[in-house]
Design a protein around this motif. Structure first.
Motif, PDB file in Angstrom:
ATOM      1  N   ARG A  91      25.655 -52.213 -10.625  1.00 35.03           N
ATOM      2  CA  ARG A  91      26.939 -51.925 -10.607  1.00 35.03           C
ATOM      3  C   ARG A  91      27.668 -52.915  -9.538  1.00 35.03           C
ATOM      4  N   VAL A  92      26.846 -53.629  -9.014  1.00 33.78           N
ATOM      5  CA  VAL A  92      27.899 -54.617  -7.813  1.00 33.78           C
ATOM      6  C   VAL A  92      27.928 -56.081  -8.431  1.00 33.78           C
ATOM      7  N   GLU A 106      31.691 -56.013  -4.771  1.00 35.65           N
ATOM      8  CA  GLU A 106      32.348 -54.982  -5.367  1.00 35.65           C
ATOM      9  C   GLU A 106      31.366 -53.819  -5.920  1.00 35.65           C
ATOM     10  N   ARG A 107      31.781 -52.591  -5.578  1.00 39.02           N
ATOM     11  CA  ARG A 107      31.149 -51.453  -5.977  1.00 39.02           C
ATOM     12  C   ARG A 107      32.065 -50.536  -7.374  1.00 39.02           C
ATOM     13  N   VAL A 108      31.471 -50.089  -8.202  1.00 41.19           N
ATOM     14  CA  VAL A 108      32.356 -49.090  -9.033  1.00 41.19           C
ATOM     15  C   VAL A 108      32.511 -47.901  -8.264  1.00 41.19           C
ATOM     16  N   ILE A 109      33.530 -47.374  -8.800  1.00 43.63           N
ATOM     17  CA  ILE A 109      33.925 -45.901  -7.864  1.00 43.63           C
ATOM     18  C   ILE A 109      32.876 -44.945  -7.921  1.00 43.63           C
ATOM     19  N   GLU A 111      30.043 -45.178  -7.911  1.00 40.31           N
ATOM     20  CA  GLU A 111      28.641 -45.551  -7.416  1.00 40.31           C
ATOM     21  C   GLU A 111      27.905 -44.489  -6.633  1.00 40.31           C
ATOM     22  N   ASP A 179      42.451 -54.289  -3.173  1.00 40.77           N
ATOM     23  CA  ASP A 179      42.403 -53.523  -4.403  1.00 40.77           C
ATOM     24  C   ASP A 179      43.622 -52.503  -4.703  1.00 40.77           C
ATOM     25  N   ARG A 201      35.221 -44.392  -0.041  1.00 41.02           N
ATOM     26  CA  ARG A 201      35.039 -44.536  -1.435  1.00 41.02           C
ATOM     27  C   ARG A 201      35.504 -46.060  -1.614  1.00 41.02           C
ATOM     28  N   ARG A 203      35.709 -49.801  -2.320  1.00 43.20           N
ATOM     29  CA  ARG A 203      34.575 -50.928  -2.819  1.00 43.20           C
ATOM     30  C   ARG A 203      34.222 -52.070  -2.126  1.00 43.20           C
TER      31      ARG A 203
END
Length: 769
Positions: A91-92, A106-109, A111, A179, A201, A203
């Motif tokens: 997911r990164v 970046e990380r998905v919300i 995660e 973002d 939260r 990213r």
């Protein structure tokens, strides 16, 4: 040989994996080909560069592989349990921000929720937290402005972020590259605590810092400049994607989130620092500017607890030393314990630097200011006599012996017969001596009768001045008979000797916790280095002044006017909840900085945690039992993994827990009382902290330290603040002493990184609002 770059990430290294992490990364620095490393791509990952490597049977490292030259570059994202690492790796994504070109992981919300499910698979899945999505849904659009927020701090009120006028989502995204969803959610946050929940939260790490800067009123243009977003990434049109990314990782803005690892020694230091030390490695771009920037003269850096002043001081000392091997650099502070912590910080940052012990020798000299004064006097030898006469009125050469604590009372008993009873206290006479007599180098009754006593808070007519001077002369006579001086006198003598000779043993002087220094010690700082570029670098926070009385730099020959002062506002250590509680302690008083200006306390934290726990009890025995229960609940459980302990709110090690008390008597009583209840804790005085048990120490001793869990014990009226009857003669002295007591509780509470509890028996302290 592969090059390693460390990515800043929350909880990216399990504490139990330090040795294995170092072994894995050390091998990777040599080659990525050994089969035992198992450097493998992840099928279905959002970024084809992502890899995982085998640290041991249960843990894997998540990395990004960049191929843009003869040898690969690995960006190390973190080390987690096997399944969690694979989940994160899927997911990164390592990429360049499309607006400004800054590299980001970046990380998905979702995660965070995915990680929690992997870490605790046996537990039922809680209802998902949708505050981020709800905030986005109610965010202001580009043509809706953020309302002006109040700047006052009220004990019981939640405060709104102080966004610059006209700030919108379009500005945050289109001009800064933040973002869009994060920008909208941040602007919609009605309070500071809600903003922290949103940022928790986020990213991308640098975007958190940028939004927190903006939330304290910093302008968009200043944020752009601070994060070097006005400097384009130097890429060429024919560069391939990996080459562009590698160049972006060298950009100044990237240094807040990525650290290039030069050798194994640096790798070991980083791993040993662990999660508690990570914020010391990754400098905020603003901090880096203070570390590396040249100054026309003296520079003052202020900021609340946990904002990184000490980190800047340590990094600046190293920067000056590596830039010029012949430079003589002093890194100093008030107490020896804090100086030892600074020396340890320099060694952790760069163990190739050899700390010097002799004045005037090139390199970094780390000592407490009183140790420096002693060394100057010792260096002067018999030549010190004239300086002693200038400061104390009578020439002598034997002044290194310390005056006993009883000397003031002896002087009062012998020569205080004409002194009004209310003035016959050590507190008043010592303050008069250190604030008026020594800084002005007064050596005669005539000079004292003419002296201005601004800020002393009590008027003295001629008769009272004569009576005071009689005691001061008796004090000095007794010290002469003993061949002794106190520490403040040594500082004044050392400064006088350096001024007369024009000898300056240092090229650069960096001082931490300068708010605790009284005038003679500040005069010594000025005398240690010639005026000029990069001479004095002063780090201070008036809210942490727990020693000495209020001073103004300009009254001590130190000039920082003309825009040579800056303030740090982002707290890296303390959670928003703990910081808010500590700031409410401050809000009950007025504060001024070392320039005599009103001191604001608009600090923000990027971290969230539980609310401080307040535990009232009816007696000391009940308070000890309550303290034991709290401490037991914090101790790490050997049956749980470090990650499970963290999720359960427990400390990583016993010595990461501290009980802080007002004085040494209460410290020993707490250790003894807990022992009688079957709980073992370690009393800490001047010695270094040893592992294995929770620690009990005074609030003064804890200054400069940090712990994951802190219990403030005995915060009851009558104990905190302590009795101030010795200051009753002077309203100004009493008010100043009360400020120091309030600052002490603030200092103690901000030692807590994650969890804070406060206990008292009987009536709670007036500071607990």
């Amino acid at each position: 040989m592969p090059m390693l770059i460390l990515s800043k990430v929350k909880d990216g290294l399990d504490p139990s994996m330090k040795k294995k992490a170092y072994a894995f990364l050390e091998k990777l620095q040599e080659s990525d080909e050994p089969l035992g490393l198992h450097i493998e791509p992840i099928v279905g990952s959002v970024d084809p560069r992502v890899r995982t490597g085998r640290v041991d049977d249960k843990f894997r490292c998540v990395l990004f592989k960049i191929t843009a030259g003869d040898e690969p570059v690995y960006v190390v994202h973190g080390i987690w349990p096997h399944d969690k690492a694979n989940s994160i790796a899927e997911r990164v994504r390592l990429s360049m921000n499309p607006i400004n070109g800054v590299p980001e992981v970046e990380r998905v919300i979702d995660e965070i929720r995915a990680e929690a499910q992997v870490a605790t698979p046996a537990q039922s899945t809680p209802e998902p937290d949708r505050s981020f999505e709800l905030a986005v849904a109610h965010a202001p659009t580009s043509d809706v402005l953020v309302p002006e927020a109040t700047t006052s701090i009220e004990p019981e009120a939640e405060h709104a972020p102080r966004w610059p006028d006209g700030l919108t989502t379009d500005v945050l995204h289109g001009e800064l590259g933040i973002d869009a969803e994060l920008a909208a959610a941040a602007l919609a946050a009605p309070t500071d605590s809600a903003l922290v929940d949103v940022l928790d939260r986020a990213r991308v790490d640098w975007q958190i810092d940028a939004l927190l800067d903006l939330a304290t009123g910093t302008s968009v243009d200043q944020v752009r400049k601070t994060f070097h977003l006005d400097e384009p990434v130097p890429v060429a049109a024919d560069d391939d994607e990996d080459t562009r990314l590698l160049k972006a990782l060298e950009h100044p803005a990237a240094q807040a989130s990525f650290a290039w690892i030069e050798d194994n020694a640096e790798l070991r230091r980083i791993i040993e620092a662990g999660d508690l030390g990570a914020w010391r490695l990754f400098l905020h771009p603003e901090q880096r500017a203070y570390v590396e920037g040249d100054r026309r003269g003296t520079f003052r850096l202020s900021g609340g607890a946990g904002t990184g002043k000490t980190v800047v001081a340590i990094h600046r000392a190293r920067h000056l030393a590596t830039r010029d091997a012949s430079a003589r650099i002093l890194l100093t502070t008030f107490t020896r314990n804090l100086a030892d912590d600074l020396a340890s910080g320099v060694r952790q940052l760069d163990d190739s630097i050899e700390l010097q012990s002799k004045l005037g020798v090139p390199g970094i000299h780390v000592k407490g200011i009183d140790q420096v004064a002693w060394a100057v006097v010792q260096m002067a030898r018999d030549g010190i006599a004239d300086a002693v006469a200038e400061v104390l009125g009578v020439a002598r050469t034997n002044v290194l012996k310390a005056s006993p604590d009883t000397l003031w009372q002896e002087a009062i008993d012998d020569a205080g017969g004409d002194l009004p009873r209310e003035l016959a206290t050590r507190a008043f006479l010592e303050a008069e001596y250190t604030q008026i007599v020594l800084p002005s180098r007064i050596t005669s009754p005539t000079a004292y009768l003419r002296a201005r006593r601004v800020g002393r808070g009590v008027a003295l007519d001629r008769a009272k001045r004569v009576a005071v001077w009689n005691v001061i002369e008796a004090y000095r006579a007794k010290a002469r008979a003993l061949d002794s001086t106190d520490f403040v006198e040594k500082a004044a003598i050392a400064a006088a000797w350096l001024d007369v000779r024009g000898q300056r043993p240092f090229d650069h002087v960096i001082v931490d916790e300068a708010q605790d220094l009284e005038p003679s010690r500040l005069h010594l700082l000025r005398a240690l280095v010639a005026e000029g570029p990069n001479d004095l670098f002063i780090c201070e926070d008036s809210h942490q002044r727990i020693y000495g009385q209020k001073v103004v730099l300009s009254h001590c020959g130190i000039n920082v006017r003309g825009g040579r002062s800056r303030r740090l506002t982002l707290n890296y250590r303390t959670t928003a909840q703990n910081l808010s509680w500590a700031m409410r302690v401050l809000s009950g008083a007025d504060w001024t900085d070392l320039e005599g200006e009103d001191e604001k306390h608009t600090y923000h934290s990027a971290r969230s945690g539980p609310e401080p726990r307040l535990v009232p009890t009816g007696s000391v025995s009940e308070e000890l039992k309550a303290a034991k229960d709290v401490l037991v609940s914090w101790l790490p459980d050997a049956a749980l993994s470090p990650e499970e302990n963290r999720l359960a709110g427990r400390a990583p090690t016993p010595e990461a827990i501290a009980v802080l008390v007002r004085d040494k008597y209460r410290r020993e009583a707490v250790v003894s009382g807990l022992s009688e209840l079957g709980f073992e804790a370690r009393s800490v005085d001047r010695e270094s902290v040893r592992p294995g048990k929770p620690l009990v120490m005074t609030m003064h001793r804890a200054k400069g330290l940090e712990f994951t869990h802190v219990l403030l014990f005995g915060i009851a009226e009558g104990a905190v603040p302590r009795s101030l009857k010795d200051y009753d003669v002077s309203e100004a002295d009493r008010a100043d002493a009360l400020l120091r007591e309030r600052a002490l509780v603030y200092v103690a509470s901000t030692r807590a990184r994650d969890v804070l509890a406060v206990t008292w028996s009987g009536e709670k302290s007036q500071f607990l609002v």
